[in-house]
Design a protein around this motif. Structure first.
Motif, PDB file in Angstrom:
ATOM      1  N   ASP A 225       6.835  12.196  -1.277  1.00 19.95           N
ATOM      2  CA  ASP A 225       7.322  11.275  -2.079  1.00 19.95           C
ATOM      3  C   ASP A 225       5.897  10.887  -3.240  1.00 19.95           C
ATOM      4  OD1 ASP A 225       9.606  11.230  -1.089  1.00 19.95           O
ATOM      5  OD2 ASP A 225       9.391   9.388   0.159  1.00 19.95           O
ATOM      6  N   GLU A 226       6.245  10.410  -4.343  1.00 17.21           N
ATOM      7  CA  GLU A 226       5.266  10.019  -5.352  1.00 17.21           C
ATOM      8  C   GLU A 226       4.927   8.486  -5.148  1.00 17.21           C
ATOM      9  OE1 GLU A 226       6.174  11.472  -9.209  1.00 17.21           O
ATOM     10  OE2 GLU A 226       5.867  13.434  -8.899  1.00 17.21           O
ATOM     11  N   VAL A 227       3.650   8.176  -5.341  1.00 15.29           N
ATOM     12  CA  VAL A 227       3.365   6.665  -5.230  1.00 15.29           C
ATOM     13  C   VAL A 227       2.379   6.305  -6.249  1.00 15.29           C
ATOM     14  CG1 VAL A 227       2.318   4.934  -3.682  1.00 15.29           C
ATOM     15  CG2 VAL A 227       3.682   7.089  -2.568  1.00 15.29           C
ATOM     16  N   ASP A 228       2.714   5.253  -6.767  1.00 13.06           N
ATOM     17  CA  ASP A 228       1.673   4.686  -7.961  1.00 13.06           C
ATOM     18  C   ASP A 228       0.691   3.888  -7.339  1.00 13.06           C
ATOM     19  OD1 ASP A 228       3.160   5.591  -9.970  1.00 13.06           O
ATOM     20  OD2 ASP A 228       4.293   3.879 -10.664  1.00 13.06           O
ATOM     21  N   VAL A 229      -0.373   4.216  -7.560  1.00  9.89           N
ATOM     22  CA  VAL A 229      -1.806   3.525  -6.944  1.00  9.89           C
ATOM     23  C   VAL A 229      -2.513   3.140  -7.911  1.00  9.89           C
ATOM     24  CG1 VAL A 229      -3.800   4.152  -5.469  1.00  9.89           C
ATOM     25  CG2 VAL A 229      -1.535   5.603  -5.092  1.00  9.89           C
ATOM     26  N   ARG A 230      -2.957   1.878  -7.830  1.00  3.94           N
ATOM     27  CA  ARG A 230      -4.016   1.329  -8.785  1.00  3.94           C
ATOM     28  C   ARG A 230      -5.286   1.027  -8.069  1.00  3.94           C
ATOM     29  NH1 ARG A 230      -1.454  -0.192 -13.604  1.00  3.94           N
ATOM     30  NH2 ARG A 230       0.971  -0.199 -13.494  1.00  3.94           N
ATOM     31  N   VAL A 231      -6.249   1.295  -8.833  1.00  4.92           N
ATOM     32  CA  VAL A 231      -7.672   1.209  -8.036  1.00  4.92           C
ATOM     33  C   VAL A 231      -8.265  -0.055  -9.027  1.00  4.92           C
ATOM     34  CG1 VAL A 231     -10.037   2.234  -7.652  1.00  4.92           C
ATOM     35  CG2 VAL A 231      -7.715   3.638  -7.595  1.00  4.92           C
ATOM     36  N   ASP A 232      -8.715  -0.963  -8.443  1.00  6.67           N
ATOM     37  CA  ASP A 232      -9.189  -2.219  -8.756  1.00  6.67           C
ATOM     38  C   ASP A 232     -10.597  -1.836  -9.713  1.00  6.67           C
ATOM     39  OD1 ASP A 232      -7.716  -3.556  -7.412  1.00  6.67           O
ATOM     40  OD2 ASP A 232      -8.916  -4.590  -6.140  1.00  6.67           O
ATOM     41  N   ALA A 233     -11.254  -0.914  -9.471  1.00  9.58           N
ATOM     42  CA  ALA A 233     -12.419  -0.861 -10.289  1.00  9.58           C
ATOM     43  C   ALA A 233     -11.926   0.279 -11.689  1.00  9.58           C
ATOM     44  CB  ALA A 233     -13.453   0.546  -9.604  1.00  9.58           C
ATOM     45  N   LEU A 234     -10.622   0.615 -11.731  1.00  8.71           N
ATOM     46  CA  LEU A 234     -10.181   1.224 -12.995  1.00  8.71           C
ATOM     47  C   LEU A 234      -9.146   0.171 -13.502  1.00  8.71           C
ATOM     48  CD1 LEU A 234      -9.376   4.635 -11.700  1.00  8.71           C
ATOM     49  CD2 LEU A 234     -11.279   3.910 -12.542  1.00  8.71           C
ATOM     50  N   ALA A 235      -9.583  -0.858 -13.656  1.00  8.54           N
ATOM     51  CA  ALA A 235      -8.481  -2.041 -14.166  1.00  8.54           C
ATOM     52  C   ALA A 235      -8.171  -1.656 -15.546  1.00  8.54           C
ATOM     53  CB  ALA A 235      -9.184  -3.356 -14.013  1.00  8.54           C
ATOM     54  N   GLU A 237      -6.486   0.683 -16.744  1.00 11.88           N
ATOM     55  CA  GLU A 237      -5.909   2.167 -16.953  1.00 11.88           C
ATOM     56  C   GLU A 237      -4.791   2.527 -16.244  1.00 11.88           C
ATOM     57  OE1 GLU A 237      -8.889   5.066 -15.822  1.00 11.88           O
ATOM     58  OE2 GLU A 237     -10.867   3.945 -16.765  1.00 11.88           O
ATOM     59  N   ALA A 238      -4.200   3.530 -16.538  1.00 12.08           N
ATOM     60  CA  ALA A 238      -2.884   3.934 -15.768  1.00 12.08           C
ATOM     61  C   ALA A 238      -3.059   4.137 -14.463  1.00 12.08           C
ATOM     62  CB  ALA A 238      -2.290   5.242 -16.681  1.00 12.08           C
ATOM     63  N   PRO A 239      -2.036   3.855 -13.653  1.00 15.13           N
ATOM     64  CA  PRO A 239      -2.125   4.136 -12.344  1.00 15.13           C
ATOM     65  C   PRO A 239      -2.349   5.688 -11.761  1.00 15.13           C
ATOM     66  CG  PRO A 239      -0.054   3.814 -12.826  1.00 15.13           C
ATOM     67  CD  PRO A 239      -0.680   3.402 -14.084  1.00 15.13           C
ATOM     68  N   LEU A 240      -3.018   5.781 -10.804  1.00 19.06           N
ATOM     69  CA  LEU A 240      -3.134   7.181 -10.138  1.00 19.06           C
ATOM     70  C   LEU A 240      -1.704   7.704  -9.607  1.00 19.06           C
ATOM     71  CD1 LEU A 240      -6.280   6.965  -8.200  1.00 19.06           C
ATOM     72  CD2 LEU A 240      -5.961   7.909 -10.509  1.00 19.06           C
ATOM     73  N   GLN A 241      -1.200   8.730  -9.606  1.00 20.25           N
ATOM     74  CA  GLN A 241      -0.166   9.394  -9.175  1.00 20.25           C
ATOM     75  C   GLN A 241      -0.495   9.984  -7.845  1.00 20.25           C
ATOM     76  OE1 GLN A 241       3.066   8.782 -10.571  1.00 20.25           O
ATOM     77  NE2 GLN A 241       1.710   7.581 -11.934  1.00 20.25           N
ATOM     78  N   GLY A 242      -0.107   9.067  -6.819  1.00 20.66           N
ATOM     79  CA  GLY A 242      -0.425   9.620  -5.380  1.00 20.66           C
ATOM     80  C   GLY A 242       0.838  10.062  -4.900  1.00 20.66           C
ATOM     81  N   VAL A 243       0.661  11.089  -3.690  1.00 17.00           N
ATOM     82  CA  VAL A 243       1.712  11.760  -3.110  1.00 17.00           C
ATOM     83  C   VAL A 243       1.449  11.505  -1.646  1.00 17.00           C
ATOM     84  CG1 VAL A 243       2.366  14.001  -2.635  1.00 17.00           C
ATOM     85  CG2 VAL A 243       1.709  13.531  -4.798  1.00 17.00           C
ATOM     86  N   VAL A 244       2.627  11.055  -0.786  1.00 15.88           N
ATOM     87  CA  VAL A 244       2.303  11.114   0.661  1.00 15.88           C
ATOM     88  C   VAL A 244       2.156  12.327   1.168  1.00 15.88           C
ATOM     89  CG1 VAL A 244       3.736  10.230   2.599  1.00 15.88           C
ATOM     90  CG2 VAL A 244       4.196   8.965   0.652  1.00 15.88           C
ATOM     91  N   ARG A 245       1.014  12.341   1.995  1.00 10.19           N
ATOM     92  CA  ARG A 245       0.579  13.679   2.600  1.00 10.19           C
ATOM     93  C   ARG A 245       1.152  13.483   3.989  1.00 10.19           C
ATOM     94  NH1 ARG A 245      -3.550  15.370   5.682  1.00 10.19           N
ATOM     95  NH2 ARG A 245      -3.989  17.733   5.291  1.00 10.19           N
ATOM     96  N   TYR A 276     -13.630   2.307  -2.509  1.00 10.36           N
ATOM     97  CA  TYR A 276     -13.081   1.705  -3.723  1.00 10.36           C
ATOM     98  C   TYR A 276     -11.814   0.898  -3.106  1.00 10.36           C
ATOM     99  CZ  TYR A 276     -16.070   2.980  -7.414  1.00 10.36           C
ATOM    100  OH  TYR A 276     -17.098   3.448  -8.486  1.00 10.36           O
ATOM    101  N   LEU A 277     -11.471  -0.323  -3.412  1.00 13.92           N
ATOM    102  CA  LEU A 277     -10.132  -0.924  -2.982  1.00 13.92           C
ATOM    103  C   LEU A 277      -8.825  -0.217  -3.906  1.00 13.92           C
ATOM    104  CD1 LEU A 277      -8.843  -2.650  -1.011  1.00 13.92           C
ATOM    105  CD2 LEU A 277      -8.933  -4.598  -2.736  1.00 13.92           C
ATOM    106  N   ALA A 278      -7.901   0.188  -3.486  1.00 14.63           N
ATOM    107  CA  ALA A 278      -6.567   0.700  -3.970  1.00 14.63           C
ATOM    108  C   ALA A 278      -5.508   0.077  -3.357  1.00 14.63           C
ATOM    109  CB  ALA A 278      -6.558   2.224  -3.936  1.00 14.63           C
ATOM    110  N   ARG A 279      -4.631  -0.217  -4.267  1.00 16.13           N
ATOM    111  CA  ARG A 279      -3.141  -0.736  -3.843  1.00 16.13           C
ATOM    112  C   ARG A 279      -1.957   0.068  -4.431  1.00 16.13           C
ATOM    113  NH1 ARG A 279      -5.117  -5.967  -3.613  1.00 16.13           N
ATOM    114  NH2 ARG A 279      -7.032  -6.523  -4.856  1.00 16.13           N
ATOM    115  N   ALA A 280      -1.177   0.463  -3.403  1.00 15.50           N
ATOM    116  CA  ALA A 280      -0.194   1.291  -3.578  1.00 15.50           C
ATOM    117  C   ALA A 280       1.223   0.572  -3.648  1.00 15.50           C
ATOM    118  CB  ALA A 280      -0.109   2.579  -2.565  1.00 15.50           C
TER     119      ALA A 280
END
Length: 367
Positions: A225-235, A237-245, A276-280
């Motif tokens: 499943d794809e997950v949008d991940v936002r990293v505080d240090a990259l405020a 910017e577009a979110p990272l496209q994470g994938v449930v491993r 780095y702190l990230a929010r999914a």
């Protein structure tokens, strides 16, 4: 006689105008009374009630949860010294990129080298003895037992050489994988013990986020499943496209949360680092493209219902089947079709057959 007849005629002549006047007077009086009598009032139509309408449409009512955690390498290696001694040299710093087989540090193994030299000398002697006895055995000059003993001594000598070669090799601290040096715990001239931590290595190209999710939210979550991940240090910017491993098989004892591991492809190239702190934003209930209406427009009773506005702007009470509520919206699973117009507010004060006047129409785009 003629005189009496004349009086009668005179009287009749004089009475005629008086009777006519009385008739006119009575007629006028009647007309006056008729004109003053009130007429019956015509029935007045009830005014149409002003309402706000909603045009039924499909929406995304999927539920997402936001969980946060620090970014971590997928694999971290605590590289230890395999022998004790004094550190001769350290070849890398924290942050350096190393490849498998690179020597990161060397420990003084002079004593082990001396033992290796002795073992190699013993091996040469045992080899010579074995070769001589083998020739004698071929001529049948010695017994079988003497030959077997020489062969065993040769095997022991070979093993000793391998043993001391290994101990000498233990003086080199070698990278087992391609990785980055996260931490360095040894310095030249310092004494280290056997199995003492020397370096921490990690492959920063493979970064992950390990978040805790309630067991109640795992029903529709799967690896891939794809997950949008936002990293505080990259405020900004577009979110990272994470994938449930993977989803861990058991809950943690104290929190009762299940660990979900989310891969972050390309995160290192975008500047993300471990810690780095990230929010999914994790999708835990998929309800995309479902019919939905404002939650307040559904009346409750023996059966849920809405007030439909027909083509004559009159209300029709219609029973509906409902699903979940997401914020201000309620899912409709039966009873309505896209494009139907309903009253968007609470229908408790409305009755079927009421005439309404639509003052505004709410659409899904404007909601």
């Amino acid at each position: 006689m003629a005189m009496k007849f004349a009086k009668v005629i005179r009287f009749t002549y004089c009475a005629a105008p008086l009777a006519a006047a009385l008739v006119v007077s009575v007629a006028l009086t009647g007309c006056s009374e008729d004109s003053q009598r009130p007429t019956a009032a015509a029935p007045r139509a009830e005014p149409a009630q002003p309402v706000r309408a909603y045009e039924v449409a499909r929406r995304d009512l999927s539920r997402r949860i936001q969980v946060s955690a620090p970014v971590q390498p997928l694999r971290t290696i605590d590289l230890a010294a395999r022998t004790e001694g004094i550190v001769d040299e350290v070849n890398v710093e924290a942050g350096d990129r190393v490849e498998a087989g690179d020597v990161l540090a060397r420990i003084d193994v002079s004593e082990q080298r001396a033992e290796l030299a002795r073992a190699e000398a013993a091996l040469r002697e045992a080899q010579a003895t074995f070769d001589r006895l083998q020739r004698l055995r071929e001529r049948d000059y010695i017994d079988e037992a003497s030959f077997v003993t020489a062969r065993s001594e040769l095997d022991v000598a070979r093993s000793n050489v391998e043993l001391w070669k290994t101990r000498v090799e233990f003086g080199n601290i070698v990278a087992p994988i391609d990785a980055h040096v996260i931490a360095r715990m040894v310095e030249p001239g310092a004494a280290v013990g056997r199995l003492a931590p020397a370096f921490e290595l990690a492959n920063l190209e493979d970064l992950v986020l390990r978040v805790g999710v309630s067991e109640l939210d795992l029903a529709e979550l799967e690896p891939g499943d794809e997950v949008d991940v936002r990293v505080d240090a990259l405020a900004g910017e577009a979110p990272l496209q994470g994938v449930v491993r993977r989803i861990f098989p058991a809950a943690e004892g104290a929190s009762r949360l299940i660990t979900v591991e989310i891969m972050l492809p390309g995160a290192f190239e975008r500047g993300v680092r471990p810690g780095y702190l990230a929010r999914a934003d994790v999708l835990v209930d998929f309800r995309e493209d479902v019919l939905a209406v404002p939650a307040g427009s559904v009346g409750l009773g023996d059966r849920s219902y809405v007030m439909v506005i027909d083509e004559n702007d009159e209300l029709v009470k219609r029973g509906v089947s409902t699903g979940v509520i997401r914020g201000d919206w309620r899912e409709i699973t039966g009873g309505l079709q896209p494009g139907d117009r309903i009253v968007s507010s609470n229908p408790i004060d409305l009755a079927e057959g009421d005439s309404v006047r639509v003052v505004d129409t709410l659409t899904s785009e404007g909601a």
